[in-house]
Design an enzyme around this catalytic site. Structure first.
Site, mmCIF file in Angstrom:
data_model
loop_
_atom_site.group_PDB
_atom_site.id
_atom_site.type_symbol
_atom_site.label_atom_id
_atom_site.label_comp_id
_atom_site.label_asym_id
_atom_site.label_seq_id
_atom_site.Cartn_x
_atom_site.Cartn_y
_atom_site.Cartn_z
ATOM 1 N N ALA A 116 -9.618 23.867 -29.978
ATOM 2 C CA ALA A 116 -8.213 24.275 -29.905
ATOM 3 C C ALA A 116 -7.405 23.808 -31.112
ATOM 4 O O ALA A 116 -6.379 24.418 -31.438
ATOM 5 C CB ALA A 116 -7.583 23.756 -28.619
ATOM 6 N N PRO A 128 -12.183 19.140 -29.722
ATOM 7 C CA PRO A 128 -11.910 18.843 -28.319
ATOM 8 C C PRO A 128 -12.604 19.778 -27.334
ATOM 9 O O PRO A 128 -12.720 20.979 -27.566
ATOM 10 C CB PRO A 128 -10.384 18.980 -28.209
ATOM 11 C CG PRO A 128 -9.967 19.774 -29.385
ATOM 12 C CD PRO A 128 -10.971 19.502 -30.455
ATOM 13 N N ASN A 129 -13.070 19.159 -26.269
ATOM 14 C CA ASN A 129 -13.699 19.804 -25.118
ATOM 15 C C ASN A 129 -15.092 20.349 -25.390
ATOM 16 O O ASN A 129 -15.767 20.793 -24.461
ATOM 17 C CB ASN A 129 -12.795 20.905 -24.538
ATOM 18 C CG ASN A 129 -11.469 20.343 -24.090
ATOM 19 O OD1 ASN A 129 -11.422 19.349 -23.374
ATOM 20 N ND2 ASN A 129 -10.378 20.952 -24.526
ATOM 21 N N ASN A 180 -16.376 23.277 -35.798
ATOM 22 C CA ASN A 180 -15.736 23.973 -34.695
ATOM 23 C C ASN A 180 -14.618 23.049 -34.236
ATOM 24 O O ASN A 180 -14.853 22.090 -33.511
ATOM 25 C CB ASN A 180 -16.728 24.246 -33.567
ATOM 26 C CG ASN A 180 -16.115 25.076 -32.456
ATOM 27 O OD1 ASN A 180 -14.908 25.139 -32.307
ATOM 28 N ND2 ASN A 180 -16.976 25.701 -31.667
ATOM 29 N N ASP A 186 -4.980 20.360 -43.787
ATOM 30 C CA ASP A 186 -4.700 19.561 -44.986
ATOM 31 C C ASP A 186 -5.876 18.668 -45.354
ATOM 32 O O ASP A 186 -6.191 18.494 -46.536
ATOM 33 C CB ASP A 186 -3.444 18.710 -44.786
ATOM 34 C CG ASP A 186 -2.154 19.510 -44.808
ATOM 35 O OD1 ASP A 186 -2.177 20.699 -45.190
ATOM 36 O OD2 ASP A 186 -1.104 18.929 -44.433
ATOM 37 N N GLU A 208 -15.813 27.278 -40.887
ATOM 38 C CA GLU A 208 -15.251 27.256 -39.540
ATOM 39 C C GLU A 208 -16.132 28.107 -38.641
ATOM 40 O O GLU A 208 -16.468 29.239 -38.996
ATOM 41 C CB GLU A 208 -13.832 27.828 -39.587
ATOM 42 C CG GLU A 208 -13.164 27.978 -38.239
ATOM 43 C CD GLU A 208 -11.813 28.666 -38.340
ATOM 44 O OE1 GLU A 208 -11.407 29.258 -37.321
ATOM 45 O OE2 GLU A 208 -11.162 28.648 -39.403
ATOM 46 N N ARG A 266 -10.038 37.127 -27.271
ATOM 47 C CA ARG A 266 -9.480 36.240 -26.252
ATOM 48 C C ARG A 266 -7.951 36.230 -26.333
ATOM 49 O O ARG A 266 -7.354 37.121 -26.920
ATOM 50 C CB ARG A 266 -10.091 34.847 -26.418
ATOM 51 C CG ARG A 266 -11.612 34.896 -26.204
ATOM 52 C CD ARG A 266 -12.258 33.567 -26.276
ATOM 53 N NE ARG A 266 -11.757 32.709 -25.211
ATOM 54 C CZ ARG A 266 -11.957 31.393 -25.195
ATOM 55 N NH1 ARG A 266 -12.619 30.799 -26.163
ATOM 56 N NH2 ARG A 266 -11.489 30.661 -24.209
ATOM 57 N N HIS A 320 -16.982 29.353 -34.400
ATOM 58 C CA HIS A 320 -16.571 29.445 -32.998
ATOM 59 C C HIS A 320 -17.696 30.087 -32.214
ATOM 60 O O HIS A 320 -18.349 31.025 -32.694
ATOM 61 C CB HIS A 320 -15.299 30.277 -32.854
ATOM 62 C CG HIS A 320 -14.148 29.678 -33.572
ATOM 63 N ND1 HIS A 320 -13.455 28.594 -33.092
ATOM 64 C CD2 HIS A 320 -13.596 29.984 -34.775
ATOM 65 C CE1 HIS A 320 -12.513 28.264 -33.955
ATOM 66 N NE2 HIS A 320 -12.588 29.083 -34.993
ATOM 67 N N ILE A 321 -17.917 29.588 -31.031
ATOM 68 C CA ILE A 321 -18.959 30.118 -30.160
ATOM 69 C C ILE A 321 -18.545 31.491 -29.638
ATOM 70 O O ILE A 321 -19.322 32.439 -29.662
ATOM 71 C CB ILE A 321 -19.230 29.127 -29.008
ATOM 72 C CG1 ILE A 321 -19.795 27.818 -29.597
ATOM 73 C CG2 ILE A 321 -20.165 29.734 -27.971
ATOM 74 C CD1 ILE A 321 -19.813 26.663 -28.620
ATOM 75 N N TYR A 349 -18.982 30.023 -22.866
ATOM 76 C CA TYR A 349 -19.677 29.114 -23.778
ATOM 77 C C TYR A 349 -21.160 28.922 -23.491
ATOM 78 O O TYR A 349 -21.844 28.232 -24.234
ATOM 79 C CB TYR A 349 -18.981 27.743 -23.775
ATOM 80 C CG TYR A 349 -17.540 27.834 -24.213
ATOM 81 C CD1 TYR A 349 -17.216 28.072 -25.541
ATOM 82 C CD2 TYR A 349 -16.504 27.700 -23.298
ATOM 83 C CE1 TYR A 349 -15.895 28.158 -25.961
ATOM 84 C CE2 TYR A 349 -15.179 27.787 -23.704
ATOM 85 C CZ TYR A 349 -14.886 28.020 -25.038
ATOM 86 O OH TYR A 349 -13.580 28.114 -25.439
ATOM 87 N N ARG A 366 -18.627 23.483 -18.949
ATOM 88 C CA ARG A 366 -17.331 24.167 -18.842
ATOM 89 C C ARG A 366 -17.465 25.662 -19.119
ATOM 90 O O ARG A 366 -18.228 26.073 -19.981
ATOM 91 C CB ARG A 366 -16.317 23.556 -19.807
ATOM 92 C CG ARG A 366 -16.634 23.846 -21.263
ATOM 93 C CD ARG A 366 -15.612 23.274 -22.221
ATOM 94 N NE ARG A 366 -14.437 24.113 -22.324
ATOM 95 C CZ ARG A 366 -13.877 24.456 -23.470
ATOM 96 N NH1 ARG A 366 -14.372 24.037 -24.614
ATOM 97 N NH2 ARG A 366 -12.819 25.214 -23.485
#
Length: 138
Positions: A74, A9-10, A71, A84, A95, A104, A97-98, A22, A17
């Site tokens: 949230a 999401p996003n 990624n 799962d 996994e 954070r 993340h930027i 980001y 954004r």
């Protein structure tokens, strides 16, 4: 070699954004760079803001790809269902993340999916994706 990148999401709003976190490039622009750099592998891309669609994509590709770079946005911090789904498939997931999620808000410090992933890369901007791809090809 076939690699699937999944963004949650996003992340469709990258480049628009919260540029201070980001950056100002869209993911599609960065994806072109990745595909040029790793021209010898097939890199597929999927983005969804909907948890169930991400799970369906994991089920769809989780038995026929060489790797998944994910990624989950949230959903990283909330989704037992995605965790799962990762546990249920054969394809290894990294996994990414930027941002450095550990610098954070405290709620971002816990990943629900990390235990089911091969590894976690965070805090290297868009290069987090490149680092994950390099793991799969080395």
């Amino acid at each position: 070699m076939k690699i699937q990148i999944i963004n949650g999401p996003n992340l469709n709003l990258l480049g628009v954004r919260e540029k201070s976190i980001y950056g100002d490039a869209s993911f599609e622009t960065y994806l072109e760079t990745l595909r040029a750099r790793f021209a010898n592998i097939s890199i597929d891309y999927y983005q969804s803001n909907i948890e169930g669609e991400i799970i369906n994509k994991l089920h769809e590709i989780g038995f026929g790809y060489d790797g998944i770079v994910m990624n989950a946005g949230a959903y990283t911090h909330t989704s037992i269902a995605i965790a799962d789904a990762i546990a249920a498939i054969n394809t290894p997931v990294i996994e990414v993340h930027i941002s450095n999620v550990h610098k954070r808000e405290e709620f971002r410090h816990k990943s629900m999916i990390a235990a089911n992933c091969k590894g976690v890369i965070a805090g290297f901007g868009m290069d987090s994706y490149r680092l994950a791809l390099e793991h799969f090809i080395l």
